[in-house]
Motif scaffolding. Structure first.
Motif, PDB file in Angstrom:
ATOM      1  N   ALA A 132       6.764  -1.460 -45.610  1.00  0.00           N
ATOM      2  CA  ALA A 132       5.459  -0.919 -45.238  1.00  0.00           C
ATOM      3  C   ALA A 132       5.163  -1.184 -43.773  1.00  0.00           C
ATOM      4  N   SER A 133       5.539  -2.362 -43.300  1.00  0.00           N
ATOM      5  CA  SER A 133       5.302  -2.710 -41.900  1.00  0.00           C
ATOM      6  C   SER A 133       6.130  -1.828 -40.973  1.00  0.00           C
ATOM      7  N   ALA A 134       7.393  -1.590 -41.357  1.00  0.00           N
ATOM      8  CA  ALA A 134       8.270  -0.777 -40.521  1.00  0.00           C
ATOM      9  C   ALA A 134       7.785   0.659 -40.409  1.00  0.00           C
ATOM     10  N   ALA A 135       7.049   1.127 -41.415  1.00  0.00           N
ATOM     11  CA  ALA A 135       6.567   2.510 -41.403  1.00  0.00           C
ATOM     12  C   ALA A 135       5.297   2.671 -40.592  1.00  0.00           C
ATOM     13  N   ARG A 136       4.705   1.547 -40.146  1.00  0.00           N
ATOM     14  CA  ARG A 136       3.466   1.602 -39.383  1.00  0.00           C
ATOM     15  C   ARG A 136       3.764   1.450 -37.890  1.00  0.00           C
ATOM     16  N   PRO A 137       2.953   2.034 -37.023  1.00  0.00           N
ATOM     17  CA  PRO A 137       3.182   1.890 -35.576  1.00  0.00           C
ATOM     18  C   PRO A 137       2.814   0.478 -35.101  1.00  0.00           C
ATOM     19  N   GLY A 138       3.512   0.013 -34.091  1.00  0.00           N
ATOM     20  CA  GLY A 138       3.190  -1.270 -33.486  1.00  0.00           C
ATOM     21  C   GLY A 138       3.765  -2.447 -34.246  1.00  0.00           C
ATOM     22  N   PRO A 139       3.556  -3.651 -33.717  1.00  0.00           N
ATOM     23  CA  PRO A 139       4.086  -4.858 -34.357  1.00  0.00           C
ATOM     24  C   PRO A 139       3.349  -5.183 -35.645  1.00  0.00           C
ATOM     25  N   GLU A 140       3.961  -5.976 -36.481  1.00  0.00           N
ATOM     26  CA  GLU A 140       3.333  -6.380 -37.738  1.00  0.00           C
ATOM     27  C   GLU A 140       2.156  -7.307 -37.450  1.00  0.00           C
ATOM     28  N   PRO A 141       1.037  -7.149 -38.168  1.00  0.00           N
ATOM     29  CA  PRO A 141      -0.094  -8.061 -37.972  1.00  0.00           C
ATOM     30  C   PRO A 141       0.307  -9.504 -38.256  1.00  0.00           C
TER      31      PRO A 141
END
Length: 258
Positions: A132-141
């Protein structure tokens, strides 16, 4: 015989012989005029028996029971108890090796999370989070990584039954359509509170969003636990506004479930 001679004869060390004397497993022999211990054949026979019993896996307290005239237990009873204990150890080793087999499989295909080793269920959840993180833009929260650390800690410190219940609740939550995207949106809200004041209007917004993610029945049990130390450490690791948002979310869920 001198102490070095009896130790060499039986195949042990002088240090072990002295330790057996100290524990009362081996009687002190007579001493020569020069003060040296003078061991006899009977001492060697007893020392050899102590060695054989310890090699079978008996602890020194159990050896004392076997050797004592008033032990109240026959040797066969002690050996049967030892056999049962070894069987339990063998079962535990088998379970640990099976756990290791799963971890090795995950590691060989690059699926063992950085927070590992963790249970297969938690590793699967962490894998879902990574995708899920890889599919989102930017670094992981940053809050997502902290959440994984806390989950790995809880898996270690909570009772097994409670850990399984929490894991089932987490899996049910993440399987809901769009749940992982909503979770990462909450992580981002909490990240944004790192430098905020506890009375910032965004605190209540983050609390409501987090409460909407937490499954029913999950929070009350955690609140009813007698040991609050873990919760205090948990909140101390957050910035003030983040801690306030999480506390509010837990209160919302607690009230919702009553």
């Amino acid at each position: 015989m001198r102490i070095g001679e009896i130790a060499a004869l039986v195949g042990t060390t002088t240090r072990a012989v002295r330790h057996y004397h100290h524990l009362g497993l081996l009687p002190e022999p007579a001493r020569r005029a020069n003060g040296y211990r003078d061991y006899t054949l009977r001492d060697a026979v007893l020392l050899a028996r102590v060695r054989r019993l310890t090699e079978l896996g008996l602890g020194l307290e159990e050896v004392r029971d076997v050797l004592a005239d008033d032990a109240g237990r026959e040797l066969v009873d002690v050996l049967e108890e030892l056999d049962a204990d070894l069987a339990r150890q063998q079962a535990e080793i088998g379970a640990r090796r099976e756990r290791l087999r799963v971890l090795l499989g995950q590691a060989r295909v690059g699926r063992l999370p950085a927070e590992g080793p963790v249970s297969p269920g938690l590793a699967e959840l962490f894998g879902d989070m990574a995708r899920a993180s890889a599919a989102r833009p930017g670094p992981e929260p940053a809050m997502a990584a902290r959440d994984r650390e806390v989950l790995a800690l809880l898996e270690t410190v909570v009772p097994e039954e409670e850990g399984e219940r929490l894991m089932e609740a987490m899996r049910a939550m993440t399987l809901a359509p769009g749940a992982m995207d909503r979770a990462y949106a909450v992580y981002e809200r909490l990240d944004a509170l790192a430098d905020a004041a506890p009375d910032d209007v965004r605190v209540e917004e983050a609390a409501q969003a987090l409460a909407g993610l937490l499954p029913d029945g999950m929070v009350p049990r955690a609140e009813e636990t007698e040991d609050r130390a873990l919760m205090e450490v948990f909140f101390a690791d957050f910035a003030p506004a983040q801690a306030e948002a999480v506390r509010r979310a837990l209160r919302i869920v607690t009230e919702r479930d009553r």
